[in-house]
Design an enzyme around this catalytic site. Sequence first.
Site, short mmCIF file in Angstrom:
data_model
loop_
_atom_site.label_atom_id
_atom_site.label_comp_id
_atom_site.label_asym_id
_atom_site.label_seq_id
_atom_site.Cartn_x
_atom_site.Cartn_y
_atom_site.Cartn_z
N ASN A 13 52.59 84.03 19.84
CA ASN A 13 53.16 82.50 20.63
C ASN A 13 52.76 81.41 19.65
OD1 ASN A 13 54.27 80.57 22.26
ND2 ASN A 13 52.32 80.97 23.55
N ARG A 94 56.88 85.28 22.10
CA ARG A 94 57.84 84.63 22.55
C ARG A 94 58.20 83.51 22.56
NH1 ARG A 94 55.06 78.61 25.33
NH2 ARG A 94 56.78 77.97 27.00
N HIS A 183 58.98 78.33 31.69
CA HIS A 183 58.44 79.49 32.11
C HIS A 183 58.68 80.73 32.50
CE1 HIS A 183 55.50 75.20 32.23
NE2 HIS A 183 55.78 75.78 30.77
N HIS A 211 53.92 76.96 38.55
CA HIS A 211 53.24 76.80 37.20
C HIS A 211 52.86 75.45 37.04
CE1 HIS A 211 52.29 79.05 33.36
NE2 HIS A 211 52.37 77.67 32.75
N ARG A 244 54.34 64.75 30.23
CA ARG A 244 54.98 64.51 30.24
C ARG A 244 56.27 64.36 31.40
NH1 ARG A 244 57.16 70.80 29.02
NH2 ARG A 244 55.74 70.79 28.07
N VAL A 334 45.46 74.45 36.23
CA VAL A 334 45.42 73.37 37.05
C VAL A 334 45.63 74.56 37.89
CG1 VAL A 334 46.28 71.52 38.12
CG2 VAL A 334 46.43 71.54 35.71
N GLU A 387 51.29 85.66 30.76
CA GLU A 387 52.17 85.70 29.94
C GLU A 387 52.67 87.04 28.96
OE1 GLU A 387 52.17 81.73 29.96
OE2 GLU A 387 54.14 81.70 30.22
P1 ADP Z 1 49.70 75.34 28.57
O1 ADP Z 1 50.39 75.06 29.72
O2 ADP Z 1 48.50 74.89 27.29
O3 ADP Z 1 49.30 77.05 28.99
P2 ADP Z 1 47.49 76.00 30.77
O4 ADP Z 1 47.29 76.87 31.40
O5 ADP Z 1 46.16 76.32 29.94
O6 ADP Z 1 47.65 74.82 29.71
O7 ADP Z 1 46.79 74.39 31.19
C1 ADP Z 1 45.87 73.56 30.71
C2 ADP Z 1 45.64 72.58 32.14
O8 ADP Z 1 44.44 73.38 32.77
C3 ADP Z 1 44.62 71.44 31.57
O9 ADP Z 1 45.33 70.32 32.05
C4 ADP Z 1 43.07 71.68 31.91
O10 ADP Z 1 43.11 70.19 32.04
C5 ADP Z 1 43.36 72.47 33.07
N1 ADP Z 1 42.23 73.43 33.93
C6 ADP Z 1 41.84 73.91 32.76
N2 ADP Z 1 40.29 74.19 33.14
C7 ADP Z 1 40.77 73.39 34.89
C8 ADP Z 1 39.61 73.17 35.61
N3 ADP Z 1 38.03 74.19 35.75
N4 ADP Z 1 39.54 73.02 36.27
C9 ADP Z 1 40.65 71.70 36.54
N5 ADP Z 1 41.51 71.98 35.46
C10 ADP Z 1 41.69 73.03 35.11
#
Ligand code: ADP
Length: 403
Positions: A13, A94, A183, A211, A244, A334, A387
């Site tokens: 990726n 990806r 996504h 997602h 965003r 999240v 993914e």
């Molecule tokens: P990406 O879109 O970069 O793949 P991710 O799916 O890794 O992103 O998600 C990143 C988000 O997940 C960030 O906003 C981060 O704060 C949130 N996040 C990761 N762990 C936690 C947690 N334990 N509690 C709340 N939010 C979290």
Amino acid sequence: MGETAENFVLVINSGSSSIKYQLLDPESSVVAASGIVERIGEDDSVIQHRADGETTERREPIADHTAGLRLVFEMFAATGHDLRREGVRAVGHRVVHGGEVFYRPTLIDDEVAAAISDLSALAPLHNPANLAGIESARALLPDVPQVAVFDTAFFHGLPAAAKTYAIDAKVAAAHGIRKYGFHGTSHEYVSGRVAELLERDPGELNQIVFHLGNGASASAIRGGRPVDTSMGLTPLEGLVMGTRPGDLDPGIVAHLARSAHLDLDQIDTLLNRDSGIKGLSGVNDFRELRRLIESGDEAARLAYDVYVHRLRRYLGAYLIELGGVDAITFTAGVGENSPQVRADALAGLARFGIEVDPAANTAENRAARRISPPDAPVAVLVVPTNEELAIARAARRVVDRLD
Ligand code: ADP
């Protein structure tokens, strides 16, 4: 380990200054190694490579993606997988935007690479970066089939009413303007897992998938096929995201140009990097946002409320579009880790059969699981997305057909 590299797929990726990678067996889902190259093109580039439960780090200037990948291969060799000698079954890439052209995993040749490059007009922040990863991997592993897996592919068949923007049809046709959705690999994988977990035929299920990562999107899926999704021509539309804004009055763009004298690049930066949760609160990480809210920060509270309000708006829209829902699923950073977001997004909806069991929702659990009461009409689930595994499987299917 105990497996030979030829069963493995290398998933790449590639971003503008980073490469995330994973070497895995698509059949057993075993991950042999994974890692990330960051700050490519800067003096303080860094690679973190994880294999056999140990992380090794290398810090040195990395000029470009090819140099980065070459170092990654050195680190693979040092941890028992000399990919350039042993080979791998395939490399799965990806690719963010497949436009109208690509809607299934595609074996990459010069023509396909050129077409991905041509789609850069639709995804200037993503496709050129994806292509840099493709070209590097092709140069370093010339004998290994390379497969592009597109983020837009799952949504290719969206119904016309859902994918059409109500602007001058001739202008839209001339410039490829439609809802593409993103996504897709995650929405497809997660909705498939939901059917497995519920032991139901995917063809029978109406699903809504959220997602929620740094980028965030929702999809409405009927019988395994998406009927709507929140992202659009670009990944800017829809839900509020880390940086965003999601849905906006498009008049804001012209207003900013006229009143704030911002040019298009500045507006693009504002909307892609300085909006969303970050624009409203100053931070884009949900853990930091929570700390700010707990310390009484009003702006952080508002950012959270706007985020949840938008989630509920899409939930309501998709509930009606589907004419009822069997499963609502949360995934990504999240969605998988914030019980608060899940509870707030679905609060007060018992009359629609939608309920969250507080104990199941807050339990420390990383596995795919149901968080609604067992007798609730709508299953609410948390399903970790994967993914990389979905891309590896897709790449494997393409190369199996070559044999
Ligand atoms: P990406 O879109 O970069 O793949 P991710 O799916 O890794 O992103 O998600 C990143 C988000 O997940 C960030 O906003 C981060 O704060 C949130 N996040 C990761 N762990 C936690 C947690 N334990 N509690 C709340 N939010 C979290």
